[in-house]
Design a protein around this motif. Structure first.
Motif, PDB file in Angstrom:
ATOM      1  N   ARG A 112       0.836  -1.205   0.000  1.00 16.36           N
ATOM      2  CA  ARG A 112       0.000   0.000   0.000  1.00 16.36           C
ATOM      3  C   ARG A 112       0.866   1.247   0.000  1.00 16.36           C
ATOM      4  O   ARG A 112       0.658   2.192   0.764  1.00 16.36           O
ATOM      5  CB  ARG A 112      -0.965   0.027   1.172  1.00 16.36           C
ATOM      6  N   THR A 113       1.884   1.231  -0.869  1.00 13.22           N
ATOM      7  CA  THR A 113       2.804   2.352  -1.023  1.00 13.22           C
ATOM      8  C   THR A 113       2.572   3.030  -2.364  1.00 13.22           C
ATOM      9  O   THR A 113       2.368   2.357  -3.384  1.00 13.22           O
ATOM     10  CB  THR A 113       4.267   1.873  -0.925  1.00 13.22           C
ATOM     11  N   GLN A 120      -6.978   0.534  -5.746  1.00 15.80           N
ATOM     12  CA  GLN A 120      -7.943   0.642  -4.659  1.00 15.80           C
ATOM     13  C   GLN A 120      -8.605  -0.697  -4.342  1.00 15.80           C
ATOM     14  O   GLN A 120      -8.895  -1.004  -3.190  1.00 15.80           O
ATOM     15  CB  GLN A 120      -9.026   1.669  -5.018  1.00 15.80           C
ATOM     16  N   GLU A 121      -8.850  -1.487  -5.374  1.00 16.27           N
ATOM     17  CA  GLU A 121      -9.526  -2.771  -5.169  1.00 16.27           C
ATOM     18  C   GLU A 121      -8.582  -3.866  -4.686  1.00 16.27           C
ATOM     19  O   GLU A 121      -8.998  -4.995  -4.478  1.00 16.27           O
ATOM     20  CB  GLU A 121     -10.197  -3.207  -6.469  1.00 16.27           C
ATOM     21  N   ASP A 141      -6.244   4.811  -0.704  1.00 14.69           N
ATOM     22  CA  ASP A 141      -5.890   4.088   0.518  1.00 14.69           C
ATOM     23  C   ASP A 141      -4.388   3.835   0.516  1.00 14.69           C
ATOM     24  O   ASP A 141      -3.923   2.708   0.313  1.00 14.69           O
ATOM     25  CB  ASP A 141      -6.663   2.762   0.597  1.00 14.69           C
ATOM     26  N   VAL A 142      -3.626   4.899   0.750  1.00 20.18           N
ATOM     27  CA  VAL A 142      -2.166   4.818   0.727  1.00 20.18           C
ATOM     28  C   VAL A 142      -1.649   4.879   2.162  1.00 20.18           C
ATOM     29  O   VAL A 142      -2.037   5.760   2.937  1.00 20.18           O
ATOM     30  CB  VAL A 142      -1.566   5.976  -0.102  1.00 20.18           C
ATOM     31  N   ASP A 143      -0.802   3.928   2.507  1.00 16.28           N
ATOM     32  CA  ASP A 143      -0.210   3.929   3.840  1.00 16.28           C
ATOM     33  C   ASP A 143       1.157   4.600   3.863  1.00 16.28           C
ATOM     34  O   ASP A 143       1.587   5.103   4.908  1.00 16.28           O
ATOM     35  CB  ASP A 143      -0.061   2.489   4.354  1.00 16.28           C
ATOM     36  N   HIS A 144       1.845   4.579   2.722  1.00 11.64           N
ATOM     37  CA  HIS A 144       3.206   5.132   2.688  1.00 11.64           C
ATOM     38  C   HIS A 144       3.436   5.780   1.333  1.00 11.64           C
ATOM     39  O   HIS A 144       3.016   5.258   0.295  1.00 11.64           O
ATOM     40  CB  HIS A 144       4.229   4.004   2.913  1.00 11.64           C
ATOM     41  N   LEU A 156      -8.627   8.280  10.123  1.00  9.33           N
ATOM     42  CA  LEU A 156      -7.917   8.218  11.399  1.00  9.33           C
ATOM     43  C   LEU A 156      -6.688   7.321  11.348  1.00  9.33           C
ATOM     44  O   LEU A 156      -6.020   7.134  12.380  1.00  9.33           O
ATOM     45  CB  LEU A 156      -8.871   7.725  12.494  1.00  9.33           C
ATOM     46  N   ARG A 157      -6.382   6.758  10.189  1.00  7.25           N
ATOM     47  CA  ARG A 157      -5.225   5.879  10.073  1.00  7.25           C
ATOM     48  C   ARG A 157      -3.995   6.709   9.709  1.00  7.25           C
ATOM     49  O   ARG A 157      -3.994   7.467   8.741  1.00  7.25           O
ATOM     50  CB  ARG A 157      -5.476   4.828   8.981  1.00  7.25           C
TER      51      ARG A 157
END
Length: 1004
Positions: A171-172, A216-217, A236-239, A272-273
């Protein structure tokens, strides 16, 4: 010239400012639907599409319009309009107006458009300006009385340092600023991590949406993008990892400032993530100060906004250009650099044909309208100006764009073949005409062209998405990783052909009882794939083991490489054991084949191997189990089995001589043949037994590992009568294949015995008593004939090698001398020889192999010279014509059985396989009594002391023990059967003469 309007105050205007992930756009949507009408402007067509979709879900498609430069969806009486900022109306009666990403008012290229909208466009009831907190001071300066609301980020943004691309977490989003760099990174991730989605500003909105959806999927875990993702894309990116920190802004290469870096890094984290950001590749780690400013969202405020007048003077081209050069009179605004439209106007004003047309205010205004055509193709300003000139000329002269011209341009873009760059160029081309079709009043039939260009753009966008996915996404890995994230049990299946599928994707091949993972199966999903596959394989192995155990021998086969195959797939290989005819079976199976199933498979394969050997080599198996053989016969049978069915007669000459007639009969009934040169089993000379015998020998002698043996076995076993030899191969190998190694050629054993049948009558011929057969000379010597060449498949040169290898020696005689001699014998014309096959039938044993008929090969027939050259060679040379030089006839080679003296003259070394003496000698290949008659028929020379009819001459006894008298001395009469040879005169110039003279001097 228009009057410059007054700057509006900030009353009724609310600025919602803050970093990314503060919910500003969501807030604007909620506020808009609270009004009865509204307009929202967004920086990208992609974002406009996203907001349009969200509004349709809330209020219905009939209430929402979408207006961009390239697309218009305008339901009748739509209450809400979603636009790009450029497409927003200059004035509106809507109750609500929102402008997103207002910090772009400082952008050098598009900033003046955002500045114009935030200064002059207002809603009747509410106006929202959405953007970064860096806009607060300048907005409060330009719009006094504005309400500013700062929203904090919902989650933390933390710096994670530098990491290799292959070590980045799932998820980068990896950010670069050139298409080449984006593609290179995406290719690396595909190889290492399964794939990545790609987002560039140059992609069409439809393609970008499809790529974002891919990420995204969860079909891919990585997104490689330019700074286009920094403009409000909800991901939805975490990094976020920066692979570059410099970009070309349209004017120069420069480092991104902290606010721009934060805008992109802020895509990490949702709601909130928390999210993280860092660097990768060749980018140096961020310094502490920069990290602190990004994490704390502390940036320098924007001090000036880009501005361009909206009071255009259309009196003339010169007046329009002067109005565009007007400078702002308000502090905080700076005159924008010439944008694409102004650059186009500068070029067009120098075109005489344009100047001739732009002579009225309406035409000048129309020219300025056409100059707004975006440069989607990213071509040079001059080329872009040429296109605008063509369109403008049509609009002025015809009232609309020439549809034939437009049709041709659209047709050129309507192809979906080609790679990524080609499709991207076509999309840019069709977007230009999509824009043209959506301009009011430019086309006679705008609806048709809007539909046409939209259809083509969609088709090209889909093709581009497919190419990007094919190039940068491993679909198998992406699907499997998605299933793993869902903690779902992977489903595996095996096709009838052994293809193994997991979740519908090919992951490997099952061959026999071995599973091979497909190429590229070492990605992050490899363990899960293997685990799912192994569960299916465990059941399949048991089922296959049961089928193999119950299968017939017809389903199994033993190949020349020592592999046992079941239905074509290798399941075992053979290796040597203590007994050459009982090789050991090594099972080829994975560990999943266990316990009883494995034992059953091994037992079934061993039964097949033993049955196969016992069937194909039945004569050898029978003689190895024979219980009625005794004494020398049993010993001879044992030697035959040890040597896999072939013995050189010279090696067992004493045993053969000592074997009585009953012993011969007992062993002969097992198919053994006593030939002139070999003791052998003719049935084993067939291709199948020969191939199996050589395989067993190769296993015993590590022959399968030697280069060339694998290719030689099928050739030797293919029914050839003779083959060219390879000196690097062991001679035993040829012997076991049923061939005798004789110099440059190896000849099949039964063919050599037939050769002996052809030679025998030539050496038994009695001059003056019998008609001379072809090839006979004087009863002691013979010449090679076409029949001999034919059955051997050999040339005259090969024949010379073969006969020497068999121990025969040649005397060279001039052709005219041979002709004269034969004429004196009354046989100048050779009598027709009995066919070889008939000779063999008349003189052979009952055990002669009927299946070993010689193959008269084409190459032998073509290459063999006439018998008159090497064989008869007795034709008198025709007189040469006048003036022609006579050609000397070739000498004739007269062949005779070799003697010990012949071998000594050749250095004491026999030719070919003759290791003890030179050729067929007395007692070799010939016996006494019944065996003597047999040897006389089969050997190359008749037994000494025998008459042609086979009876002893001079009252000599037939018993071989009478060769010696009672005192043990040899019977001298035995050596008088052949007259002594006449000594030939020695050439005084030869080395032998000089050597003899030297020896004589030394003796004296």
């Amino acid at each position: 010239m228009s009057v410059h309007p007054m700057i509006l105050s900030g009353r009724g205007v609310t600025a919602v400012l803050g970093p990314t992930n503060t919910g500003k756009t969501h807030y604007a949507i909620e506020r808009m639907i609270a009004h009865d009408s509204g307009v929202i402007g967004l920086p990208l067509r992609l974002l406009a599409r996203e907001v349009y979709t969200r509004l349709v879900e809330k209020v219905g498609h009939h209430n929402v319009a979408l207006i961009t430069g390239e697309e218009k969806i305008t339901p009748h009486r739509a209450r809400y309009s979603v636009c790009t900022v450029e497409a927003m109306p200059r004035e509106t009666t809507a109750s609500f107006v929102a402008i997103d990403e207002v910090q772009l008012a400082g952008d050098l290229e598009r900033g003046h458009i955002f500045t114009d909208r935030l200064l002059y466009l207002r809603g009747r009831g509410e106006t929202l300006l959405l953007g970064a907190a860096t806009m607060r001071p300048i907005l409060e300066q330009l719009l006094p009385g504005i309400t500013v609301v700062e929203r904090p980020r919902m989650s933390q943004l933390l710096y994670a340092g530098s990491k290799k691309i292959t070590r980045l977490p799932p998820r980068t989003a990896i950010v670069a600023f050139s298409a080449d760099e984006v593609y290179a990174i995406a290719e690396l991730i595909r190889r290492q991590r399964g794939g990545a989605a790609v987002v560039l500003g140059a992609l069409s909105p439809r393609t970008r949406n499809a790529q974002v959806a891919l990420y995204q999927e969860g079909d891919v875990e990585f997104l490689v993008a330019t700074d286009a993702i920094g403009m409000g894309l909800n991901l939805d990116v975490d990094h976020v990892a920066f692979a570059q920190d410099r970009k070309f802004d349209g004017y120069q290469f420069r480092n991104l400032n902290p606010a721009e870096l934060a805008q992109i890094a802020g895509r990490a984290g949702r709601h909130l993530r928390d999210g993280t950001f860092g660097v990768t590749g060749r980018v140096d780690p961020f310094d502490n100060e920069l990290v602190h400013r990004i994490e704390a969202h502390e940036f320098d405020p924007l001090k000036v906004l880009q501005w361009r007048t909206k009071a255009f003077d259309y009196a003339s081209l010169a007046a329009l250009k002067r109005s565009l050069d007007a400078a702002p009179t308000i502090s905080g605004l700076a005159r924008a650099l010439p944008a694409v439209d102004q650059q186009a106007l500068e070029h067009l004003s120098r075109y005489p044909e344009v100047a001739d047309l732009a002579t009225t205010p309406d035409r000048v205004e129309k020219l300025w309208e056409v100059c707004a055509l975006p440069d989607y193709r990213r071509i040079t300003p001059a080329q872009h100006a040429d296109l605008i000139s063509t369109i403008y000329a049509d609009l002025v002269r015809r009232g609309t764009v020439n549809e034939n011209f437009m049709a041709e341009q659209v047709r050129r873009a309507d192809f979906t073949d080609g790679e990524i760059d080609t499709l991207s160029a076509r999309i840019a081309q069709i977007r230009t005409w999509t824009y043209v079709s959506n301009r009011p009043g430019w086309l006679a039939d705008p609806t048709h062209w809007q539909e046409k260009t939209r259809e083509i753009e969609d088709r090209l966008s889909d093709a581009l998405h497919e190419r990007l996915t094919k190039r940068f996404v491993d679909r198998r890995t992406s699907v499997l990783m998605k299933r793993l994230r869902e903690n779902a049990m992977l489903e595996a299946e095996i096709s009838v052909n052994g293809d193994v599928f997991v979740e519908g994707h090919h992951v490997g091949q099952l061959t026999g009882f071995r599973f091979t993972l497909a190429t590229g199966g070492d990605g992050p999903d490899a363990k899960a794939v293997q685990g799912a596959a192994q569960k299916a394989l465990a059941l399949e192995f048991e089922a296959r083991a049961a089928r193999l155990h119950a299968s017939g021998n017809g389903d199994l086969a033993l190949s020349s490489d020592g592999l046992v195959r079941w239905l074509g797939d290798p399941v075992a290989r053979l290796t040597a054991s203590d007994h050459v005819m009982r090789p050991r079976v090594i099972l080829l199976a994975d560990e999943q084949l266990q316990a009883n199933a494995r034992e059953h498979v091994v037992a079934r394969i061993e039964r097949f191997v033993n049955h196969h050997i016992g069937t194909v080599l039945k004569p050898l198996d029978d003689i190895s189990r024979a219980e009625d053989l005794e004494g020398l016969a049993k010993g001879l049978a044992f030697q035959l089995v040890e040597n896999l069915g072939v013995l050189f007669r010279r090696d067992v000459a004493e045993d053969v001589k000592s074997l009585d007639q009953d012993g011969r009969a007992s062993i002969r009934k097992y198919g053994v043949r006593f030939g002139a040169y070999h003791i052998f089993l003719p049935a084993l000379l067939k291709p199948a037994p020969a191939e199996l015998i050589t395989l067993l020998w190769a296993l015993k002698n590590d022959g399968l590992d030697k280069a060339g043996y694998g290719d030689l076995i099928p050739m030797l076993a293919a029914g050839r009568t003779s083959v060219v030899t390879d000196p690097s191969f062991e001679r035993t190998f040829y012997k076991l294949a049923g061939f005798r190694f004789l110099g440059k050629r190896a000849v099949r054993i039964d063919i050599l015995e037939r050769l002996a049948d052809l030679i025998r009558p030539l050496l038994q011929w009695k001059p003056g008593v019998q008609p001379r057969p072809e090839g006979a000379y004087d009863g002691r010597r013979f010449t090679a004939t076409t029949s001999m060449l034919s059955i051997l498949g050999a040339t005259p040169d090969d024949m010379e090698e073969i006969l020497k290898g068999l121990g025969y020696r040649a005397d060279s005689v001039k052709a005219e001398d041979a002709a004269a001699f034969l004429a004196s014998q009354g046989g100048a014309v050779a009598a027709q020889a009995e066919p070889a096959a008939e000779v063999a039938a008349d003189h052979d044993d009952a055990d002669a192999s009927a299946d070993a008929e010689p193959a008269a090969e084409a190459e032998a027939s073509a290459s063999a010279e006439p018998a008159a050259v090497e064989g008869e060679a007795v034709a008198v040379q025709a007189p040469a014509e006048d003036g022609a030089e006579a050609v000397e006839a070739k000498p004739v080679l007269l062949w005779r059985p070799g003697t010990r003296q012949d071998n000594q003259r050749q250095g004491g070394r026999p030719q070919g396989d003759q290791r003890r003496g030179g050729g067929p000698r007395q007692g070799q290949g010939q016996g006494e009594g019944r065996e003597g008659r047999e040897g006389g028929r089969k050997g190359g020379a008749p037994a000494r002391g025998k008459r042609h009819d086979g009876k002893p001459e001079g009252g000599q006894r037939q018993d071989r023990h009478d060769r010696h008298d009672r005192g043990g001395k040899p019977n001298a009469a035995k050596f008088e059967a052949r007259p002594p040879r006449k000594e030939k005169p020695i050439d005084p110039d030869s080395p032998f003469a000089k050597l003899a003279a030297l020896k004589e001097q030394m003796k004296k």
